[in-house]
Design an enzyme around this catalytic site. Sequence first.
Site, PDB file in Angstrom:
ATOM      1  N   ASP A  44      23.241  23.739  18.060  1.00  0.00           N
ATOM      2  CA  ASP A  44      24.366  23.691  17.122  1.00  0.00           C
ATOM      3  C   ASP A  44      25.518  22.956  17.795  1.00  0.00           C
ATOM      4  OD1 ASP A  44      25.780  24.331  14.681  1.00  0.00           O
ATOM      5  OD2 ASP A  44      26.956  25.727  15.864  1.00  0.00           O
ATOM      6  N   SER A  45      26.412  22.432  16.982  1.00  0.00           N
ATOM      7  CA  SER A  45      27.576  21.752  17.520  1.00  0.00           C
ATOM      8  C   SER A  45      28.528  22.733  18.193  1.00  0.00           C
ATOM      9  CB  SER A  45      28.310  20.987  16.408  1.00  0.00           C
ATOM     10  OG  SER A  45      28.721  21.876  15.387  1.00  0.00           O
ATOM     11  N   CYS A  59      22.529  23.630  12.454  1.00  0.00           N
ATOM     12  CA  CYS A  59      23.820  23.024  12.141  1.00  0.00           C
ATOM     13  C   CYS A  59      23.637  22.148  10.913  1.00  0.00           C
ATOM     14  CB  CYS A  59      24.304  22.199  13.323  1.00  0.00           C
ATOM     15  SG  CYS A  59      25.778  21.198  13.021  1.00  0.00           S
ATOM     16  N   GLU A  81      36.904  30.069  13.702  1.00  0.00           N
ATOM     17  CA  GLU A  81      36.911  29.889  15.149  1.00  0.00           C
ATOM     18  C   GLU A  81      38.207  30.388  15.787  1.00  0.00           C
ATOM     19  OE1 GLU A  81      35.522  26.211  16.656  1.00  0.00           O
ATOM     20  OE2 GLU A  81      33.492  26.717  15.984  1.00  0.00           O
ATOM     21  N   CYS A 119      27.261  26.172   5.495  1.00  0.00           N
ATOM     22  CA  CYS A 119      27.802  26.028   6.841  1.00  0.00           C
ATOM     23  C   CYS A 119      27.540  27.336   7.564  1.00  0.00           C
ATOM     24  CB  CYS A 119      29.299  25.719   6.819  1.00  0.00           C
ATOM     25  SG  CYS A 119      30.063  25.706   8.470  1.00  0.00           S
ATOM     26  N   HIS A 138      29.076  28.775   9.851  1.00  0.00           N
ATOM     27  CA  HIS A 138      30.262  29.589  10.141  1.00  0.00           C
ATOM     28  C   HIS A 138      30.587  30.554   8.997  1.00  0.00           C
ATOM     29  CE1 HIS A 138      31.063  26.756  13.368  1.00  0.00           C
ATOM     30  NE2 HIS A 138      32.119  27.448  13.743  1.00  0.00           N
TER      31      HIS A 138
END
Length: 274
Positions: A8-9, A71, A156, A190, A192
């Site tokens: 993942d990034s 991702c 984040e 996504c 996240h």
Amino acid sequence: MGPIGIFDSGYGGLTVFREIVSKLPQYDYVYLGDNARVPYGTRSFETVYAYTKECVEKLFAMDCRLVVLACNTASAKALRTIQQCDLPLYADLRRVLGVIRPTTEVIGQYSHTRHVGILATPGTVKSGSYPLEIEKFFPDINVYQQACPLWVPLVENNELDSPGAAYFVEREINRLLKQSDQIDTIVLACTHYPLLLPLIERFLPAHIHLLSQGGLVANSLTDYLHRHPDVENLCTTGGTIRFFTTDNAADFEEKAGIFYGKPVKATELKTLLI
């Protein structure tokens, strides 16, 4: 033989990874987060491809013969090129999978109105990957996309309970639903976004089915390994898990536990080619 690689990034792929480990705990895994170069979502196709290819090759060097791009941006902007142009250059068997197809190939099972919404990063929306992939499997489904540029920074920065998070989550959901009053299924495109689930559900009408990718990807990987014993035989079983980051390991560990659901111990990779 070697572990299954998860890339993942940054941190979001950990929400997918924890579902994979829960479903398939017997395998060995290596997780690599390219935190030094995050975010990927605002970068060009060429840059995302270059970064993703480098990290995939790093996982190959760790004896991973199967790599999952956990991702959406990397899956949207780099996966096809890696599969078609890079993997054929290897003499031995290597496979790279993404997270978009496992979602799109089952979406038709959830939508009755055939109107589906996608909540994603600007990069994933711009790629058009979800409408294109959904059309392959379910050409009768209408797809509506809404970019959510501030959702990843909110997650984040651990602003999940802030008034700002509530405002931006409600705003993007309303913008998506204004595109069609027939939407009955929404994909969190996504990795996240599952951390925003309580907020998203607060502003989402009760009749709309909300799909998060982790479980879908875990089920798809399970099926893939059953259907491809030649690949499955290359995956070692021992239940070991190693975490790597291209940034500071201590910083990664501090945030990673939020996404993975338990504390992690990481190692920093100090060599980057680009």
